[in-house]
Design a protein around this motif. Structure first.
Motif, PDB file in Angstrom:
ATOM      1  N   CYS A 232      12.917 -10.583 -12.407  1.00  0.00           N
ATOM      2  CA  CYS A 232      12.136 -12.183 -11.132  1.00  0.00           C
ATOM      3  C   CYS A 232      13.375 -10.579  -9.558  1.00  0.00           C
ATOM      4  CB  CYS A 232      13.589 -12.726 -10.714  1.00  0.00           C
ATOM      5  SG  CYS A 232      12.225 -13.972 -11.669  1.00  0.00           S
ATOM      6  N   ILE A 233      14.688  -9.829 -10.423  1.00  0.00           N
ATOM      7  CA  ILE A 233      15.370  -9.746  -9.623  1.00  0.00           C
ATOM      8  C   ILE A 233      14.226  -7.766  -9.276  1.00  0.00           C
ATOM      9  CG2 ILE A 233      17.281  -7.728  -8.806  1.00  0.00           C
ATOM     10  CD1 ILE A 233      18.856  -9.909 -11.159  1.00  0.00           C
ATOM     11  N   LEU A 234      14.231  -7.841 -10.207  1.00  0.00           N
ATOM     12  CA  LEU A 234      12.843  -6.497  -9.877  1.00  0.00           C
ATOM     13  C   LEU A 234      12.030  -6.760  -8.580  1.00  0.00           C
ATOM     14  CD1 LEU A 234      13.877  -5.122 -13.654  1.00  0.00           C
ATOM     15  CD2 LEU A 234      14.764  -4.227 -11.226  1.00  0.00           C
ATOM     16  N   GLU A 235      11.586  -7.348  -9.108  1.00  0.00           N
ATOM     17  CA  GLU A 235      10.254  -7.641  -8.419  1.00  0.00           C
ATOM     18  C   GLU A 235      10.952  -8.119  -7.052  1.00  0.00           C
ATOM     19  OE1 GLU A 235       6.706  -8.204  -9.090  1.00  0.00           O
ATOM     20  OE2 GLU A 235       7.354  -7.590 -10.416  1.00  0.00           O
ATOM     21  N   ASN A 236      11.721  -8.722  -6.716  1.00  0.00           N
ATOM     22  CA  ASN A 236      12.314  -8.732  -5.567  1.00  0.00           C
ATOM     23  C   ASN A 236      12.119  -7.493  -4.220  1.00  0.00           C
ATOM     24  OD1 ASN A 236      12.977 -10.827  -2.769  1.00  0.00           O
ATOM     25  ND2 ASN A 236      15.041  -9.394  -3.663  1.00  0.00           N
ATOM     26  N   ALA A 237      13.149  -6.556  -6.001  1.00  0.00           N
ATOM     27  CA  ALA A 237      13.501  -5.609  -4.631  1.00  0.00           C
ATOM     28  C   ALA A 237      12.050  -4.690  -4.155  1.00  0.00           C
ATOM     29  CB  ALA A 237      14.720  -4.521  -6.114  1.00  0.00           C
ATOM     30  N   ALA A 238      10.893  -4.927  -5.320  1.00  0.00           N
ATOM     31  CA  ALA A 238      10.007  -3.896  -5.255  1.00  0.00           C
ATOM     32  C   ALA A 238       9.002  -4.280  -4.141  1.00  0.00           C
ATOM     33  CB  ALA A 238       8.891  -4.000  -6.203  1.00  0.00           C
ATOM     34  N   ARG A 239       9.119  -5.616  -4.012  1.00  0.00           N
ATOM     35  CA  ARG A 239       8.566  -5.752  -2.196  1.00  0.00           C
ATOM     36  C   ARG A 239       9.426  -5.931  -1.549  1.00  0.00           C
ATOM     37  NH1 ARG A 239       9.791 -10.561   0.707  1.00  0.00           N
ATOM     38  NH2 ARG A 239      12.210 -10.788  -0.847  1.00  0.00           N
ATOM     39  N   LEU A 240      10.367  -5.997  -1.094  1.00  0.00           N
ATOM     40  CA  LEU A 240      11.477  -5.273  -0.344  1.00  0.00           C
ATOM     41  C   LEU A 240      11.004  -3.712   0.111  1.00  0.00           C
ATOM     42  CD1 LEU A 240      14.387  -6.983  -0.873  1.00  0.00           C
ATOM     43  CD2 LEU A 240      13.359  -7.624   1.091  1.00  0.00           C
ATOM     44  N   ILE A 241      10.860  -2.864  -0.687  1.00  0.00           N
ATOM     45  CA  ILE A 241      10.520  -1.369  -0.611  1.00  0.00           C
ATOM     46  C   ILE A 241       9.457  -1.297  -0.077  1.00  0.00           C
ATOM     47  CG2 ILE A 241       9.841   0.295  -2.031  1.00  0.00           C
ATOM     48  CD1 ILE A 241      11.997  -0.088  -4.224  1.00  0.00           C
ATOM     49  N   GLU A 242       7.783  -2.114  -0.510  1.00  0.00           N
ATOM     50  CA  GLU A 242       6.843  -2.169  -0.323  1.00  0.00           C
ATOM     51  C   GLU A 242       6.977  -2.601   1.213  1.00  0.00           C
ATOM     52  OE1 GLU A 242       3.733  -0.891  -1.517  1.00  0.00           O
ATOM     53  OE2 GLU A 242       5.705  -0.179  -2.560  1.00  0.00           O
ATOM     54  N   GLN A 243       7.301  -3.157   1.544  1.00  0.00           N
ATOM     55  CA  GLN A 243       7.670  -4.180   3.080  1.00  0.00           C
ATOM     56  C   GLN A 243       8.493  -2.914   3.406  1.00  0.00           C
ATOM     57  OE1 GLN A 243      10.168  -7.392   3.181  1.00  0.00           O
ATOM     58  NE2 GLN A 243       8.076  -8.651   2.448  1.00  0.00           N
ATOM     59  N   ASN A 244       9.167  -2.063   3.085  1.00  0.00           N
ATOM     60  CA  ASN A 244      10.271  -1.096   4.455  1.00  0.00           C
ATOM     61  C   ASN A 244       8.241   0.390   4.446  1.00  0.00           C
ATOM     62  OD1 ASN A 244      12.180  -2.998   4.669  1.00  0.00           O
ATOM     63  ND2 ASN A 244      12.889  -1.586   2.765  1.00  0.00           N
ATOM     64  N   LYS A 245       7.761   0.247   3.335  1.00  0.00           N
ATOM     65  CA  LYS A 245       7.040   1.237   3.505  1.00  0.00           C
ATOM     66  C   LYS A 245       5.669   1.761   4.548  1.00  0.00           C
ATOM     67  CE  LYS A 245       7.014   2.655  -1.256  1.00  0.00           C
ATOM     68  NZ  LYS A 245       6.105   2.978  -2.638  1.00  0.00           N
ATOM     69  N   LYS A 246       5.881  -0.278   5.443  1.00  0.00           N
ATOM     70  CA  LYS A 246       4.566   0.056   6.277  1.00  0.00           C
ATOM     71  C   LYS A 246       5.290  -0.246   7.515  1.00  0.00           C
ATOM     72  CE  LYS A 246       3.214  -4.242   3.548  1.00  0.00           C
ATOM     73  NZ  LYS A 246       3.012  -5.897   3.576  1.00  0.00           N
ATOM     74  N   PRO A 247       4.591   0.627   8.683  1.00  0.00           N
ATOM     75  CA  PRO A 247       4.555   1.046   9.261  1.00  0.00           C
ATOM     76  C   PRO A 247       4.618  -0.362  10.137  1.00  0.00           C
ATOM     77  CG  PRO A 247       2.397   1.808   8.713  1.00  0.00           C
ATOM     78  CD  PRO A 247       2.789   1.073   8.222  1.00  0.00           C
ATOM     79  N   ALA A 248       6.127   0.086  11.289  1.00  0.00           N
ATOM     80  CA  ALA A 248       6.374  -1.225  12.320  1.00  0.00           C
ATOM     81  C   ALA A 248       5.354  -0.719  13.483  1.00  0.00           C
ATOM     82  CB  ALA A 248       7.161  -0.575  13.208  1.00  0.00           C
TER      83      ALA A 248
END
Length: 256
Positions: A232-248
């Motif tokens: 669960c911790i790793l999945e949440n971190a992966a989701r946050l990293i993917e969000q940060n990759k998206k251009p604003a």
């Protein structure tokens, strides 16, 4: 072995010789010898039952020789914790940015296995939780490296901190629960936790009864519970990293 050592010696003389050989000369012991002996004795009696008189007997010195370097038991435990933390820090694998998920998971599993495999380490670092400034500084350096790698992997500093903190709390909580269960089982009552002392009634708690009968535990710290929480911790971190990759998204141009 020479001829003298091979000669038969009366039992009383043997005992006197052994005691004389075990007894150290005054001033022949140093702090490293004391700390090493304390670890050896703790393996036999545990941290809770470790005492200065017992340690003096184990080392073959008068207890005053120990008090010369360590005025009280807490001072000795602090020195033991310093040494244990340094050994633990060097044994824990680093978190690497390029494969952060695998290395963070490996970091967590190794941390848990190390503590579970060494009750003395667990009692000193996790349960006692009294670190000297020097020991705390060693720990801070290792945490800084891990969080820096998570930032390099794509997390914000705040999310990297929260991710590592959540992982660390999850590991330590799992280990401490397991250690306390072992201590409780070894006590006079022999009770571990709720999973050891009661069975769930299918009529009043059908879901709990069905799932626990399949080998799941409600409060025991087992591999299944640990891996689920870690994922669960790793999945949440992966989701946050993917969000940060998206251009604003660019703000729409204002009409003049």
């Amino acid at each position: 072995m020479d001829t003298v050592e091979m000669m038969e010696v009366p039992p009383v003389a043997k005992q006197a010789t052994a005691e004389k050989r075990q007894r150290r000369e005054r001033g022949s012991i140093n702090p490293d010898d004391i700390i090493k002996g304390a670890f050896e004795l703790a393996e036999q009696v545990g941290i809770d039952n470790l005492s200065m008189p017992l340690l003096g007997k184990h080392l073959g010195v008068g207890v005053t020789s120990i008090y010369w370097y360590f005025r009280k038991k807490d001072d000795l435990l602090n020195a033991m914790t310093d040494r244990a933390l340094r050994q633990y820090a060097f044994a824990t694998p680093y978190v690497e940015a390029k494969d952060w998920r695998e290395t963070l998971a490996n970091h967590a599993r190794t941390m848990r296995n190390t503590f579970n495999g060494n009750p003395i380490l667990c009692d000193l670092i996790l349960i006692r939780s009294a670190l000297s400034p020097r020991a705390a500084k060693v720990g801070v350096k290792e945490v800084e490296k891990a969080i820096s790698s998570l930032v390099e992997a794509g997390l914000s500093p705040e999310d990297a901190f929260d991710t590592y903190s959540a992982m660390s709390v999850h590991v330590r909580g799992s280990v401490v629960l397991q250690r306390l269960r072992e201590k409780n089982l070894a006590g006079e009552d022999g009770h571990g936790d709720i999973d050891d002392t009661m069975a769930f009634d299918p009529e009043t708690a059908p879901l709990l009864a069905a799932v626990t009968q399949q080998g799941h535990h409600l409060s025991a710290s087992d591999d299944r519970n640990f891996e689920f929480g870690l994922d669960c911790i790793l999945e949440n971190a992966a989701r946050l990293i993917e969000q940060n990759k998206k251009p604003a998204r660019k703000a729409p141009a204002r009409k003049r």
